[in-house]
Design a protein around this motif. Structure first.
Motif, PDB file in Angstrom:
ATOM      1  N   ALA A 168       0.947  -1.433  -0.106  1.00  0.00           N
ATOM      2  CA  ALA A 168      -0.061  -0.051   0.059  1.00  0.00           C
ATOM      3  C   ALA A 168       1.200   1.586   0.013  1.00  0.00           C
ATOM      4  O   ALA A 168       0.053   1.843  -0.229  1.00  0.00           O
ATOM      5  CB  ALA A 168      -0.932   0.016   1.547  1.00  0.00           C
ATOM      6  N   ARG A 226      -6.574   0.013  -0.121  1.00  0.00           N
ATOM      7  CA  ARG A 226      -5.359  -1.160   0.995  1.00  0.00           C
ATOM      8  C   ARG A 226      -5.992  -2.544   0.723  1.00  0.00           C
ATOM      9  O   ARG A 226      -5.282  -3.733   0.756  1.00  0.00           O
ATOM     10  CB  ARG A 226      -5.596  -0.574   2.505  1.00  0.00           C
ATOM     11  N   CYS A 249      -4.855  -4.373  -2.231  1.00  0.00           N
ATOM     12  CA  CYS A 249      -3.402  -4.377  -1.947  1.00  0.00           C
ATOM     13  C   CYS A 249      -3.566  -5.730  -0.599  1.00  0.00           C
ATOM     14  O   CYS A 249      -2.663  -6.998  -1.058  1.00  0.00           O
ATOM     15  CB  CYS A 249      -2.960  -3.859  -1.140  1.00  0.00           C
ATOM     16  N   PHE A 292      -7.096   0.710  -7.073  1.00  0.00           N
ATOM     17  CA  PHE A 292      -6.456   1.150  -6.017  1.00  0.00           C
ATOM     18  C   PHE A 292      -7.532   2.747  -4.728  1.00  0.00           C
ATOM     19  O   PHE A 292      -6.086   2.953  -3.915  1.00  0.00           O
ATOM     20  CB  PHE A 292      -4.751   0.917  -5.769  1.00  0.00           C
TER      21      PHE A 292
END
Length: 225
Positions: free
Chosen positions: A159, A170, A173, A216
């Motif tokens: 992250a 996150r 990730c 993201f």
């Protein structure tokens, strides 16, 4: 293996302090544990196997470790530290794990370099890799929980590497780390280094696609420039 410690200490008097001697013995036993388990698996590996491979006496083993599991957990910690050290060095992080503002270029490029370094670290340290990706499940719940904590650390590193700041980013990730773990574990279980490295290109391309699609979430100013 990265450890190049002698299998046996020199005969006669030597200059090692007691603490240094214990450190050498501990490291040698961890190396032996990883090597034997790579061949036999955790369940079939005995303390006697580790002693035979390391050249350390049984008395010394139990001065350093309480049990086979204790030795395994120490070897696991070493494996995790080794991996993180390689990753942080590759992305140009400082001693506190913080990235330089221009570390490794744009976010996807940073991921590509770091993920390639990750795969190379796994390939270079295959006995340790097998220890924390495969044999950890046979070692019991405490070992699995420690592996989960290591994955959480890697998720945080990813992250930070990508410059994501919100929960959605996150979570992306976290999914990438979990998927990567599953994909590389099969190759490691088969001791197939070529298959391990082959995970890289398609996964990197997929991360690029996710980045371009905004999966993201919100990114920091640095990463979106």
């Amino acid at each position: 293996m990265s450890e190049s410690l002698p299998r046996r200490l020199p005969r006669g008097r030597h200059a090692l302090s007691r603490d240094e001697l214990e450190r050498v013995q501990r490291a040698r036993l961890c190396v032996a544990m990883a090597e034997v388990m790579a061949e036999k698996g955790y369940v079939a590996t005995s303390v006697a196997d580790v002693l035979a491979r390391s050249g350390v006496s049984r008395q010394t083993f139990y001065q350093v470790f309480d049990s086979k599991l204790d030795c395994f957990m120490t070897a696991f910690e070493f494996a995790g530290d080794l991996l993180m050290e390689r990753l942080l060095e590759k992305v140009g992080a400082d001693e506190n794990g913080l990235l330089a503002p221009d570390a490794a270029g744009d976010p996807v490029r940073r991921f590509e370099l770091t993920f390639t370094a990750y795969l190379e670290a796994l390939a270079a340290e295959l006995p340790y890799t097998r220890l924390f990706l495969v044999e950890v499940y046979a070692a019991g719940s405490a070992a699995v929980q420690r592996r989960s904590r290591l994955q959480a650390t890697i998720t945080t590193l990813l992250a930070d590497l990508m410059g994501v700041t919100d929960d959605a980013g996150r979570f992306t990730c976290q999914m990438i780390v979990a998927a990567t773990s599953a994909m590389v574990t099969n190759a490691v279980a088969d001791n197939d280094v070529a298959a391990l490295r082959a995970v890289g290109p398609p996964l990197i391309d997929h991360v690029r696609t996710l980045w371009n699609a905004g999966a993201f979430g919100h990114q920091t100013e640095r990463s979106s420039r």
